[in-house]
Design a protein around this motif. Structure first.
Motif, PDB file in Angstrom:
ATOM      1  N   GLU A  22       0.817  -1.202   0.000  1.00  0.00           N
ATOM      2  CA  GLU A  22       0.000   0.000   0.000  1.00  0.00           C
ATOM      3  C   GLU A  22       0.855   1.258   0.000  1.00  0.00           C
ATOM      4  OE1 GLU A  22      -3.158   0.326  -0.420  1.00  0.00           O
ATOM      5  OE2 GLU A  22      -3.617  -1.831  -0.451  1.00  0.00           O
ATOM      6  N   THR A  23       1.949   1.205   0.746  1.00  0.00           N
ATOM      7  CA  THR A  23       2.844   2.360   0.806  1.00  0.00           C
ATOM      8  C   THR A  23       3.520   2.596  -0.540  1.00  0.00           C
ATOM      9  OG1 THR A  23       3.246   1.912   3.165  1.00  0.00           O
ATOM     10  CG2 THR A  23       4.790   3.373   2.033  1.00  0.00           C
ATOM     11  N   ARG A  24       3.924   1.503  -1.216  1.00  0.00           N
ATOM     12  CA  ARG A  24       4.565   1.634  -2.525  1.00  0.00           C
ATOM     13  C   ARG A  24       3.581   2.130  -3.590  1.00  0.00           C
ATOM     14  NH1 ARG A  24       7.023  -3.719  -5.064  1.00  0.00           N
ATOM     15  NH2 ARG A  24       4.785  -4.108  -5.240  1.00  0.00           N
ATOM     16  N   ALA A  25       2.279   1.806  -3.426  1.00  0.00           N
ATOM     17  CA  ALA A  25       1.288   2.266  -4.402  1.00  0.00           C
ATOM     18  C   ALA A  25       0.987   3.745  -4.272  1.00  0.00           C
ATOM     19  CB  ALA A  25      -0.009   1.461  -4.246  1.00  0.00           C
ATOM     20  N   LEU A  26       1.374   4.331  -3.095  1.00  0.00           N
ATOM     21  CA  LEU A  26       1.103   5.759  -2.935  1.00  0.00           C
ATOM     22  C   LEU A  26       1.999   6.611  -3.811  1.00  0.00           C
ATOM     23  CD1 LEU A  26       0.630   5.941   0.956  1.00  0.00           C
ATOM     24  CD2 LEU A  26      -1.141   6.010  -0.820  1.00  0.00           C
ATOM     25  N   VAL A  27       3.151   6.115  -4.136  1.00  0.00           N
ATOM     26  CA  VAL A  27       4.113   6.886  -4.921  1.00  0.00           C
ATOM     27  C   VAL A  27       4.405   6.081  -6.196  1.00  0.00           C
ATOM     28  CG1 VAL A  27       6.405   7.920  -4.994  1.00  0.00           C
ATOM     29  CG2 VAL A  27       5.114   7.884  -2.837  1.00  0.00           C
ATOM     30  N   ARG A  28       4.173   6.708  -7.372  1.00  0.00           N
ATOM     31  CA  ARG A  28       4.405   6.037  -8.656  1.00  0.00           C
ATOM     32  C   ARG A  28       5.024   7.024  -9.606  1.00  0.00           C
ATOM     33  NH1 ARG A  28      -0.412   4.914  -9.790  1.00  0.00           N
ATOM     34  NH2 ARG A  28      -0.837   6.312 -11.555  1.00  0.00           N
ATOM     35  N   LEU A  29       6.072   6.620 -10.260  1.00  0.00           N
ATOM     36  CA  LEU A  29       6.760   7.455 -11.242  1.00  0.00           C
ATOM     37  C   LEU A  29       6.282   7.055 -12.635  1.00  0.00           C
ATOM     38  CD1 LEU A  29      10.399   7.417  -9.766  1.00  0.00           C
ATOM     39  CD2 LEU A  29       8.604   9.148  -9.480  1.00  0.00           C
ATOM     40  N   THR A  30       5.716   8.011 -13.354  1.00  0.00           N
ATOM     41  CA  THR A  30       5.163   7.743 -14.679  1.00  0.00           C
ATOM     42  C   THR A  30       5.545   8.868 -15.607  1.00  0.00           C
ATOM     43  OG1 THR A  30       3.276   6.614 -13.663  1.00  0.00           O
ATOM     44  CG2 THR A  30       3.060   7.221 -15.990  1.00  0.00           C
ATOM     45  N   ARG A  31       5.947   8.501 -16.830  1.00  0.00           N
ATOM     46  CA  ARG A  31       6.242   9.500 -17.849  1.00  0.00           C
ATOM     47  C   ARG A  31       4.935   9.915 -18.517  1.00  0.00           C
ATOM     48  NH1 ARG A  31      10.527   8.909 -22.894  1.00  0.00           N
ATOM     49  NH2 ARG A  31      10.185  11.039 -23.714  1.00  0.00           N
ATOM     50  N   ILE A  32       4.627  11.200 -18.455  1.00  0.00           N
ATOM     51  CA  ILE A  32       3.362  11.716 -18.964  1.00  0.00           C
ATOM     52  C   ILE A  32       3.603  12.305 -20.348  1.00  0.00           C
ATOM     53  CG2 ILE A  32       1.482  13.332 -18.571  1.00  0.00           C
ATOM     54  CD1 ILE A  32       2.111  13.189 -15.594  1.00  0.00           C
ATOM     55  N   ASN A  33       3.072  11.585 -21.366  1.00  0.00           N
ATOM     56  CA  ASN A  33       3.115  12.114 -22.727  1.00  0.00           C
ATOM     57  C   ASN A  33       1.830  12.852 -23.104  1.00  0.00           C
ATOM     58  OD1 ASN A  33       5.680  11.018 -23.208  1.00  0.00           O
ATOM     59  ND2 ASN A  33       4.790   9.019 -23.720  1.00  0.00           N
ATOM     60  N   GLN A  34       0.717  12.469 -22.447  1.00  0.00           N
ATOM     61  CA  GLN A  34      -0.574  13.098 -22.699  1.00  0.00           C
ATOM     62  C   GLN A  34      -1.107  13.634 -21.378  1.00  0.00           C
ATOM     63  OE1 GLN A  34      -1.741  13.466 -25.683  1.00  0.00           O
ATOM     64  NE2 GLN A  34      -0.310  12.095 -26.768  1.00  0.00           N
ATOM     65  N   PRO A  35      -0.881  14.916 -21.099  1.00  0.00           N
ATOM     66  CA  PRO A  35      -1.316  15.451 -19.793  1.00  0.00           C
ATOM     67  C   PRO A  35      -2.818  15.374 -19.591  1.00  0.00           C
ATOM     68  CG  PRO A  35       0.242  16.929 -20.874  1.00  0.00           C
ATOM     69  CD  PRO A  35      -0.135  15.910 -21.885  1.00  0.00           C
ATOM     70  N   GLU A  36      -3.607  15.545 -20.682  1.00  0.00           N
ATOM     71  CA  GLU A  36      -5.063  15.514 -20.498  1.00  0.00           C
ATOM     72  C   GLU A  36      -5.536  14.135 -20.089  1.00  0.00           C
ATOM     73  OE1 GLU A  36      -4.081  14.962 -24.875  1.00  0.00           O
ATOM     74  OE2 GLU A  36      -3.464  16.217 -23.193  1.00  0.00           O
ATOM     75  N   GLY A  37      -4.790  13.082 -20.447  1.00  0.00           N
ATOM     76  CA  GLY A  37      -5.179  11.742 -20.047  1.00  0.00           C
ATOM     77  C   GLY A  37      -4.959  11.495 -18.573  1.00  0.00           C
ATOM     78  N   MET A  38      -3.966  12.130 -17.990  1.00  0.00           N
ATOM     79  CA  MET A  38      -3.702  11.955 -16.565  1.00  0.00           C
ATOM     80  C   MET A  38      -4.634  12.769 -15.702  1.00  0.00           C
ATOM     81  SD  MET A  38      -1.345   9.739 -16.568  1.00  0.00           S
ATOM     82  CE  MET A  38      -1.010   9.796 -14.819  1.00  0.00           C
ATOM     83  N   LEU A  39      -5.181  13.842 -16.252  1.00  0.00           N
ATOM     84  CA  LEU A  39      -6.018  14.724 -15.453  1.00  0.00           C
ATOM     85  C   LEU A  39      -7.504  14.390 -15.554  1.00  0.00           C
ATOM     86  CD1 LEU A  39      -4.269  18.132 -16.286  1.00  0.00           C
ATOM     87  CD2 LEU A  39      -3.950  16.662 -14.280  1.00  0.00           C
ATOM     88  N   ILE A  40      -7.844  13.314 -16.209  1.00  0.00           N
ATOM     89  CA  ILE A  40      -9.249  12.973 -16.384  1.00  0.00           C
ATOM     90  C   ILE A  40      -9.781  12.378 -15.093  1.00  0.00           C
ATOM     91  CG2 ILE A  40      -8.784  10.640 -17.250  1.00  0.00           C
ATOM     92  CD1 ILE A  40     -11.093  11.058 -19.207  1.00  0.00           C
ATOM     93  N   SER A  41     -11.007  12.743 -14.742  1.00  0.00           N
ATOM     94  CA  SER A  41     -11.635  12.263 -13.514  1.00  0.00           C
ATOM     95  C   SER A  41     -12.366  10.945 -13.783  1.00  0.00           C
ATOM     96  CB  SER A  41     -12.623  13.305 -12.999  1.00  0.00           C
ATOM     97  OG  SER A  41     -13.677  13.495 -13.928  1.00  0.00           O
ATOM     98  N   PRO A  42     -12.751  10.217 -12.744  1.00  0.00           N
ATOM     99  CA  PRO A  42     -13.487   8.957 -12.959  1.00  0.00           C
ATOM    100  C   PRO A  42     -14.790   9.158 -13.714  1.00  0.00           C
ATOM    101  CG  PRO A  42     -12.582   9.008 -10.758  1.00  0.00           C
ATOM    102  CD  PRO A  42     -12.339  10.365 -11.328  1.00  0.00           C
ATOM    103  N   ASP A  43     -15.523  10.241 -13.409  1.00  0.00           N
ATOM    104  CA  ASP A  43     -16.773  10.494 -14.145  1.00  0.00           C
ATOM    105  C   ASP A  43     -16.487  10.768 -15.618  1.00  0.00           C
ATOM    106  OD1 ASP A  43     -18.136  10.162 -11.806  1.00  0.00           O
ATOM    107  OD2 ASP A  43     -18.220  12.319 -11.338  1.00  0.00           O
ATOM    108  N   GLN A  44     -15.452  11.549 -15.869  1.00  0.00           N
ATOM    109  CA  GLN A  44     -15.085  11.821 -17.251  1.00  0.00           C
ATOM    110  C   GLN A  44     -14.623  10.549 -17.966  1.00  0.00           C
ATOM    111  OE1 GLN A  44     -12.124  14.867 -16.906  1.00  0.00           O
ATOM    112  NE2 GLN A  44     -13.647  16.534 -16.716  1.00  0.00           N
ATOM    113  N   GLY A  45     -13.950   9.658 -17.234  1.00  0.00           N
ATOM    114  CA  GLY A  45     -13.546   8.379 -17.826  1.00  0.00           C
ATOM    115  C   GLY A  45     -14.760   7.548 -18.238  1.00  0.00           C
ATOM    116  N   PHE A  46     -15.809   7.567 -17.410  1.00  0.00           N
ATOM    117  CA  PHE A  46     -17.037   6.835 -17.760  1.00  0.00           C
ATOM    118  C   PHE A  46     -17.647   7.390 -19.040  1.00  0.00           C
ATOM    119  CE2 PHE A  46     -21.678   6.765 -17.534  1.00  0.00           C
ATOM    120  CZ  PHE A  46     -21.901   5.394 -17.564  1.00  0.00           C
TER     121      PHE A  46
END
Length: 389
Positions: free
Chosen positions: A282-306
């Protein structure tokens, strides 16, 4: 009739008494002359009488011949009149028969012309019915090919039309057979997309959209939870067994206490290890390093994903309807829009995302294939034959 009596106009002889020689002495010379004259006259009269008698005989014979010939002529004239009357009657009968034959010949000629017209009408009517039937069957087959997206109905109808034209054996329908062969070769050479398989793949893609992970929700493996081993029950069985044996109960009491204490120790150790593993995950899942090529994809909310998933489903449904309605351009535009949307909002490293992209690529490539051509040449030939009558 012959008359045997002497003719009345002949001279009659007269007896003359001779005069005495002395009395007629003065007349001796003239008397000789008279005798000669009388003799000559008698001879002439006799010759004339003979001639007259022979002439009369000839005249009588001529009269008899004339009478006989007249009678023959009358009989021949009678026979000729009878023959003429018979000939006239025969001529009238022949004329009547000729008129009757001409009338019958005219009727036969009229009937023959009527029969020829009827045969021609029947032949033309049969050809017209054949042409109309072929045109209707080809139009229906063309509509079926357009609706189903398969060339088989049109090919079957064209082959059946060719067989019917071959059985008809009408020279005026040869142009239709040539146009039919040309259209049949063009239809067979055309690559047609399998609409049914494409719609099935679109349905599978729509079902797979709900399982494709978003960029801000990557797939993570479930942490392995270590369940503590319950050794108390296993250790309790030999203890319960020893209770049933009255002779060995006092001897086994000490080992049972040692086993119970060891089981509790191992249980506490296992629980502590599992809790520590869960806490670490659980502690390791709190911090994740990801390369963001599409910023709008990372900022989408769960409702918007639906709503994003539902929007993609709607576009897939529009593409499916466009393929069914033979609007390949519209379907291709929807598929290209979905292909550009998936890398922006979904995780392309996921196996399901890659499967979705491959499905979309295959459907877009197959939807660009040429549709079933219409048999325009055959329809034009049929229209020309039906219009020419």
């Amino acid at each position: 009739m012959t008359d045997t009596s002497a003719p009345s106009n002949l001279p009659t002889t007269v007896d003359v008494e001779p005069l005495p020689l002395d009395a007629h002495s003065d007349f001796d010379a003239p008397a000789g002359w008279v005798r000669w004259a009388v003799l000559v006259l008698s001879v002439a009269t006799a010759g004339a009488g003979w001639v007259a008698w022979t002439t009369q005989k000839k005249v009588q014979q001529l009269e008899q011949e004339l009478v006989r010939r007249q009678q023959d002529s009358q009989s021949q004239a009678t026979e000729a009149r009878v023959l003429a009357r018979q000939a006239q009657e025969a001529a009238r009968e022949a004329s009547a028969r000729t008129t009757l034959l001409e009338t019958r010949l005219t009727e036969v000629a009229l009937q023959r012309s009527q029969v020829e017209d009827l045969i021609k009408t029947l032949s033309l009517s049969r050809d017209e019915n054949l042409v109309a039937d072929l045109e209707a069957s080809l139009r229906v087959a063309s509509q079926q090919a357009t609706l189903t997206g398969s060339a088989e109905p049109l090919i079957t109808a064209m082959q059946s039309a060719d067989d019917r034209l071959a059985r008809a054996r009408q020279p005026r329908l040869d142009n239709i057979r040539r146009a039919l062969a040309k259209d049949l070769d063009r239809v067979r050479a055309t690559r047609v997309a399998d609409t049914s398989s494409l719609t099935i793949r679109l349905d599978e893609a729509a079902r797979l959209v709900d399982e494709v992970p978003l960029l801000n929700q990557p797939e993570t493996a479930a942490p392995a939870r270590l369940e503590p081993v319950n050794k108390t029950a296993t250790s309790a069985k030999p203890a319960a067994k020893t209770k049933t044996d009255g002779k060995r109960a006092p001897e086994a009491a000490t080992p049972a206490v040692d086993a119970a204490s060891k089981a509790w120790g191992s249980h506490v150790l296992d629980w502590t290890t599992g809790a520590a593993q869960i806490f670490w995950n659980e502690t390791r899942a709190l911090v994740r390093l990801t390369r963001i090529n599409q910023p709008e994809g990372m900022l989408i909310s769960p409702d918007q994903g639906f709503f994003l998933r539902e929007n993609i489903k709607l576009r897939l449904l529009n593409a499916r309807l466009a393929l069914l309605s033979r609007q390949n351009t519209v379907a291709l535009a929807d598929l290209q829009s979905i292909q550009s949307t998936v890398p922006r909002y979904f995780d392309t490293q996921s196996r399901k995302t890659q499967l979705l992209q491959s499905m979309l690529t295959d459907v877009a490539a197959q939807s660009q294939q040429i549709t079933v051509p219409r048999p325009d040449d055959t329809l034009a030939a049929l229209a020309a034959v039906s219009g020419g009558r």
